[in-house]
Motif scaffolding. Sequence first.
Motif, short mmCIF file in Angstrom:
data_model
loop_
_atom_site.label_atom_id
_atom_site.label_comp_id
_atom_site.label_asym_id
_atom_site.label_seq_id
_atom_site.Cartn_x
_atom_site.Cartn_y
_atom_site.Cartn_z
N HIS A 1 -9.53 41.18 -30.39
CA HIS A 1 -8.44 40.24 -30.58
C HIS A 1 -7.23 40.69 -29.77
CE1 HIS A 1 -7.81 43.42 -33.51
NE2 HIS A 1 -6.52 43.10 -33.51
N PHE A 2 -6.49 39.73 -29.24
CA PHE A 2 -5.33 40.02 -28.41
C PHE A 2 -4.15 40.40 -29.29
CE2 PHE A 2 -1.57 38.82 -25.95
CZ PHE A 2 -1.82 39.53 -24.80
N SER A 3 -3.55 41.58 -29.00
CA SER A 3 -2.41 42.02 -29.79
C SER A 3 -1.49 42.85 -28.91
CB SER A 3 -2.88 42.85 -30.99
OG SER A 3 -3.50 44.03 -30.54
N ALA A 4 -0.35 43.23 -29.49
CA ALA A 4 0.62 44.04 -28.74
C ALA A 4 0.03 45.41 -28.43
CB ALA A 4 1.91 44.17 -29.53
N SER A 5 -0.79 45.95 -29.33
CA SER A 5 -1.38 47.27 -29.06
C SER A 5 -2.34 47.20 -27.89
CB SER A 5 -2.09 47.80 -30.31
OG SER A 5 -3.21 47.00 -30.62
N GLN A 6 -2.99 46.07 -27.71
CA GLN A 6 -3.90 45.93 -26.57
C GLN A 6 -3.11 45.91 -25.26
OE1 GLN A 6 -6.33 42.41 -26.72
NE2 GLN A 6 -7.99 43.41 -25.64
#
Length: 142
Positions: free
Chosen positions: A104-109
């Motif tokens: 899933h796309f996130s800020a950590s990615q």
Amino acid sequence: MAVENLAEQAGRMAEKANELAAAARALAESSADAVTAAVGGAPHAAATPGPFWYLFTIFVLAVFVGYYVVWRVTPALHSPLMAVTNAISSVIIVGALIAAGPAHFSASQVMGFLAVILASVNIFGGFIVTQRMLAMFKKKTK
């Protein structure tokens, strides 16, 4: 420059780094208390700031400590320091790949992807600088 002199300088730098780390620890504790007081809670009470503020404070303090430690390095110790930073960058790449890996796309990615790029630049740049430095010590043939 004698080996003993280099060892003494390294020892003094290690002592200074320990002093800076102790000062950073005290500053982090006092800033955490100040943040909790600013949000209306008592220090070390149930209304403490979230983990983001602790991690952000550690990051900012690490930037300052790193800046002062690196800029006080003598030229003779620069190459060993670069070798250590290359090793640290390789560990950062492993952690960044783990952070960039979730489906899933996130800020950590995004942050993991940026960490992979920056650590890669540091590693490859370190190898290029090391190669140039080693070339300086080779005997020139006519």
